[in-house]
Design a protein around this motif. Structure first.
Motif, short mmCIF file in Angstrom:
data_model
loop_
_atom_site.label_atom_id
_atom_site.label_comp_id
_atom_site.label_asym_id
_atom_site.label_seq_id
_atom_site.Cartn_x
_atom_site.Cartn_y
_atom_site.Cartn_z
N ALA A 11 48.70 39.83 49.75
CA ALA A 11 49.43 41.09 49.68
C ALA A 11 48.61 42.16 48.98
O ALA A 11 48.64 43.32 49.33
N VAL A 12 47.89 41.73 47.95
CA VAL A 12 47.02 42.65 47.23
C VAL A 12 45.67 41.97 47.09
O VAL A 12 45.59 40.82 46.67
N ASP A 13 44.61 42.69 47.46
CA ASP A 13 43.32 42.03 47.59
C ASP A 13 42.24 42.84 46.87
O ASP A 13 41.52 43.63 47.48
N GLY A 14 42.19 42.66 45.56
CA GLY A 14 41.11 43.31 44.81
C GLY A 14 41.31 44.80 44.60
O GLY A 14 40.53 45.61 45.08
N VAL A 15 42.36 45.14 43.88
CA VAL A 15 42.65 46.56 43.64
C VAL A 15 42.28 46.93 42.20
O VAL A 15 42.66 46.22 41.27
N SER A 16 41.53 48.00 42.03
CA SER A 16 41.17 48.47 40.70
C SER A 16 41.44 49.97 40.58
O SER A 16 41.11 50.73 41.49
N PHE A 17 42.07 50.37 39.49
CA PHE A 17 42.21 51.80 39.20
C PHE A 17 42.58 51.94 37.74
O PHE A 17 42.83 50.95 37.05
#
Lengths: 321, 335, 338
Positions: free
Chosen positions: B37-43
């Motif tokens: 669902a979420v694949d390597g998110v950065s912020f």
């Protein structure tokens, strides 16, 4: 395809005005639906009369059938008052021990009702608790509880009650039978009726636990048991009330059946079922009233409570309204 | 505004097991099915900022929101709030303290308030739970204050949620989110269930509260126009990945990722400016079996063999081979 | 030319409840010409979907049409018996709803549903019906239509499903299509495709469309004219460009201002105070009066009837004679329409 048509009434943008009036409006809706159904009103009256009469038995019954001092064997097997040979003291006649049948029915009904209510209470507490737990935790725990429930569901309640009765008597011995009979009946009913509660509550819990108000409570850091108790339980309890109503009737029947089969209450403490069993022996010798009146009372009670339960289910279900 | 980011999300991942039950799966000889669902998110989000995540259904934006507030455990990566990692063994006491600063506003105001509770108790729950006020009178006073803050009447505390309209309920939800003096609010599509005129009321309220209380928002939405109105920085998500992150002004003036451009083109043109538009193609693939390489390549006019084979890493806020290789035509600055 | 495909005259719809009669639609009138797309916008509870249901004769008790006329090509259809109405639905009026699954039977192949509708309404052979169904599916943009015609609804993704529904609505060559929130359940990128498709297909066939939606953006993209509904009445009706760019009715003005757009980076959105009244609490006079900043004495007493102002028809006393001078727009062209 009636969705577009109904949409207009279901979601009129609510105004800030008259919010207080809306609660009463909903209440009176349920009242109105109750009053509009003659069958329901009649059933409710019958239920209240029977429950009230039996709970107040010591006050309204002419004699106390449990007290050997008031019973005279000479009065045994008297027909109802209006039948030839009837005695004006005994409205519905007497049984084989000379007990006033009218009083015996009131007292017997009281015994049946107490056992039924206590049994259903145990079943409800057990079932709701397990249902909440299984639905909340999910996974293997849920699978285990529900498989146990499934297995139990394949046996009729009577069979389970018989089993429990046998086990308990195996442990405490037959001598104690009379003293334990009451508790055994309650336990049997409690342990055989929990499944329905567990299934219903578990299903609703699984729906409710994903709703955002539960998520909001989790975010605040409310512990899971408190969330279950304060948020989830009040929102899943609706359908349980319906089952509860209908189950009380069912429990009374189960008690009667067990007593009829001889594993329930002894003749010294007659419940409705015991009375029917006693009456059954005399059916073919012409003393029909001993079985007929307790039987009719049982049937009327079960029917009335079921009808009230049916109405309750419809009234609480917004989709059917 | 401090330079220190309040929220740091690093390489966040989440997979869901969507396989059939074990017995069925074994009989059909199927393997486990995992949905990324979420694949390597950065912020990262600075204090006082509004960071918006936009994307269509299945983009994973709500999953990110739920991991950031702690409703969902990440399968990988890390969320740090004020420098404290929110997962892992240490810092338990600090985490408990930080929890209080993070609250959430949900999409459906009809599901986010317990229908059996009075409004005063709903708002009072976090006040009590976090020990902001203990005795009954203080809790009631605080709840009344909050109701006034969101534009309702303190007397409304006695009512039940069903007595309110959708917009009013969302105000109650906002009051609850602020009850424990939280300053980081995650808003998951807070107005998408509301009518437009009510949406305007709620968006204005959220901005006013931000100005007054110095709130930081993580704002999840599928509506680019709403995001444009609220956000200082925008992250665009597609199938579990962040494809472009840019300051709001820059993203709307000069979108770089082909998907961002497509999304902007798809927004109905209310001003009837007659701006040039390219028709949108295709539908979002199933996240269970996403396309190889860059997941957007089947819908992208600029895709080449590299895009089909290799997932792009974000460079300067954009995860796109075509952008990196300078194959993307410049947009006129008018858009 | 001349005769409109759909003509609604002073339509009234009521719900009979235990607490009296609630009027959900109160005197709605409009026409839709051949090949024209009329957008009907409004917030939830405004009565826009109900108007659509009235046209296709799908108002269930306790609701009822309490007055007015609905004319399809000049014939009254609001008083037809149920059987005749069923014949008209599907044949002469096609329908597209928000959820494609309400229109598609999940147990039948999509092709069978389309051919069945064609056979029921048009005098063609089974082979011809199937050929037409394939053509239609191709036309709505279903790739490999020859193969997918034998698929079941669940095998199509959301946007494709709505395309199939569009094909189903158009297969009997109806005069009018009622589209009730056709794109609300779809993602933005898919929504744009469906809007464009609806627009193109109906223009080619000359089909009139009543497009019901809460999304002003969809209306701006698709409609020729737009009717803004409020509390069961039409507040303003006019060409889409005129109403969107230069609304006259205070409600329409507020509505347009409250929509965040990509272009105008306004810091604050215009907001209308309060919310739409419930059906049981619609105020006397103008229903919008309690939320209106320009209301004056007359708005409390009398109900405004539509007035022609330029290209618009506006139900607002600000544009009537003797109004306070505030809106400059009410120029010399102002005249009572009825």
């Amino acid at each position: 395809m009636s969705t577009p048509a109904t949409k207009g009434i279901v979601e009129p943008a609510p105004a800030a005005a008259a919010p207080k009036a809306r609660w009463r409006w909903r209440d009176s809706d349920i009242l109105a639906s109750f009053l509009s159904s003659k069958v329901t009103v009649l059933s409710a009256i019958v239920s209240v009369l029977l429950i009230g009469g039996s709970l107040l038995a010591p006050l309204v019954a002419p004699t106390n059938p449990f007290d050997p001092a008031t019973v005279d064997l000479m009065d045994s097997l008297m027909p109802p008052r209006w039948v030839e040979g009837g005695d004006p003291r005994f409205l519905l006649g007497t049984d084989n021990q000379g007990r006033d049948l009218y009083s015996a029915i009131l007292y017997g009904m009281r015994v049946s009702l107490i056992i039924g209510l206590a049994g259903v209470a145990i079943a409800a507490v057990l079932g709701i608790g397990l249902g909440l737990f299984a639905g909340w935790v999910g996974g293997r725990v849920d699978a285990f509880v529900m498989r146990v429930a499934d297995v139990q569901l394949t046996f009729p309640a009577i069979l389970i009650a018989l089993l429990i009765d046998g086990v308990v008597h195996g442990i405490v011995g037959n001598a104690q039978r009379e003293n334990t009979a009451f508790a055994v009946l309650i336990l049997s009913i409690g342990l055989s009726f929990w499944v329905q509660y567990a299934r219903t509550v578990r299903g609703s819990t699984m729906v409710e636990k994903n709703k955002d108000y539960v998520q909001a409570a989790r975010l605040i850091g409310i512990p899971a048991p408190l969330i279950l108790l304060k948020h989830v339980l009040p929102n899943v309890i609706g359908p349980v009330l319906v089952i509860l109503t209908i189950n009380i009737a069912l429990a009374v029947i189960t008690e009667a059946t067990l007593s009829f089969l001889g594993v329930g209450l002894p003749p010294t403490q007659p419940s409705l079922g015991t009375l029917i069993r006693i009456g059954n022996d005399f059916l073919f010798s012409g003393e029909w009233w001993i079985v007929a009146f307790p039987g009719l009372t049982l049937a009327a009670f079960v029917l009335a409570v079921n009808l009230v339960g049916d109405w309750l289910r419809d009234a609480l279900n917004p989709k059917l309204r | 505004m401090t330079e220190f980011p309040l929220i740091e999300v690093t390489d966040l991942r989440r997979t869901f097991d969507v396989s059939k039950p074990w017995l069925e799966r074994t009989l059909a000889r199927e393997s486990r099915q995992l949905l990324k669902a979420v694949d390597g998110v950065s912020f990262h989000i600075r204090k006082g900022e509004t960071f918006a995540l936009v994307g269509e259904s299945g983009s994973g934006k709500s999953t990110v929101a739920r991991m950031v507030v702690g409703l969902l455990e990440p399968s990988g990566g890390e969320v740090r709030i004020a420098g404290v990692p929110m997962t892992g063994g240490s810092h338990a006491a600090e985490r408990r303290r930080l929890r209080r600063r993070i609250q959430m506003i949900f999409q459906d105001p009809f599901a986010s308030l317990d229908p059996r509770w009075r409004v005063g108790d709903i708002i009072g729950e976090p006040i009590r739970a976090f020990g902001v006020a203990e005795n009954r009178r203080d809790v009631t006073a605080r709840a009344g204050e909050l109701l006034r803050l969101v534009g309702l009447d303190p007397a409304d505390a006695q009512k039940f949620p069903h007595e309110f309209s959708g917009g009013q309920r969302q105000r109650i939800a906002i009051a609850r989110a602020l009850a424990a003096d939280s300053d980081f609010i995650v808003c998951d599509e807070p107005t998408s269930a509301l009518d437009v005129s009510v949406q305007a009321q709620i968006l204005n309220l959220m901005r006013d509260l931000q100005d007054r209380l110095g709130l930081t928002y993580l704002f999840i939405s599928h509506n680019l126009a709403v995001v444009r109105h609220m956000a200082t920085t925008i992250g665009v998500m597609y199938l579990g990945r962040l494809v472009e992150v840019a300051p709001a002004r820059q993203l709307f003036a000069a979108p770089r990722h082909p998907y961002t451009r497509m999304l902007l083109d798809a927004v109905p043109d209310l001003a009837m400016s007659g701006r040039p538009r390219t028709p949108v193609q295709g539908e979002i693939p199933s996240p269970i079996s996403p396309p190889s390489g860059c997941t957007f390549h089947p819908r992208c006019g600029l895709a080449n063999d590299r895009c089909r084979a290799e997932a792009p890493a974000p460079i300067d806020g954009v995860a796109c081979h075509a952008v990196a290789e300078g194959r993307v035509p410049e947009l006129r600055a008018s858009a | 030319m001349s005769r409109p495909v759909l003509s609604i005259r002073d339509l009234k719809v009521e719900f009979v409840t235990r607490r009296g009669v609630l009027r959900a639609i109160d005197g709605v009138s409009f026409d839709i010409a051949r090949g024209e797309v009329l957008g009907v916008v409004g917030e939830s509870g405004a009565g826009k979907s109900l108007t659509g249901s009235a046209v296709i004769g799908l108002i269930d008790p306790p609701g009822r049409i309490a007055g007015g006329e609905i004319l399809l090509n000049g014939e009254r259809i609001d008083d037809l018996p149920a059987a005749a109405m069923r014949e008209i639905r599907g044949r002469r009026i096609g329908m597209v709803f928000q959820d494609p699954l309400t229109s598609l039977n999940p147990l039948y192949r999509v092709g069978d549903q389309i051919t069945e509708t064609i056979l029921a309404h048009l005098d063609v052979s089974a082979a011809e019906a199937r050929r037409r169904a394939i053509d239609l599916l191709k036309e709505v943009g279903i790739p490999a239509a020859e193969r997918r015609i034998d698929g079941y609804p669940h095998e199509f993704p959301g946007g494709m499903r709505q395309r199939v529904v569009l094909a189903l609505a158009l297969c009997a060559e109806p005069d009018l299509v009622i589209a009730d929130e056709p794109t609300t359940a779809l993602d933005v990128s898919v929504q744009a495709q469906i809007i464009a498709l609806l627009r193109r297909l109906c223009a080619e066939r000359g089909t009139a469309v009543m497009l019901i939606t809460h999304d002003m953006g969809v209306i701006a993209e698709t409609a020729d004219r737009v009717a803004v509904m409020y509390a069961g009445r039409v507040a303003e009706i006019g060409p889409v460009r005129a109403v969107v760019k230069d609304p006259l009715h205070p409600y329409a003005k507020g509505l347009m201002g409250s929509i965040p757009t990509l272009e105008g980076a306004a810091d604050r959105l215009v907001q209308i105070p309060g919310s739409m009244p419930r059906l049981n609490a619609i105020p006397r006079g103008c229903a919008f009066r309690p939320r209106c900043g320009s209301a004056f004495a007359r708005c409390h007493i009398e109900r405004p009837e539509p007035l022609r102002v330029g290209e618009h028809d506006v139900a607002c006393f600000l544009y009537a004679q003797g109004a306070p001078a505030e809106p400059a727009a009410a120029g010399p062209g102002t005249e009572a329409r009825r």
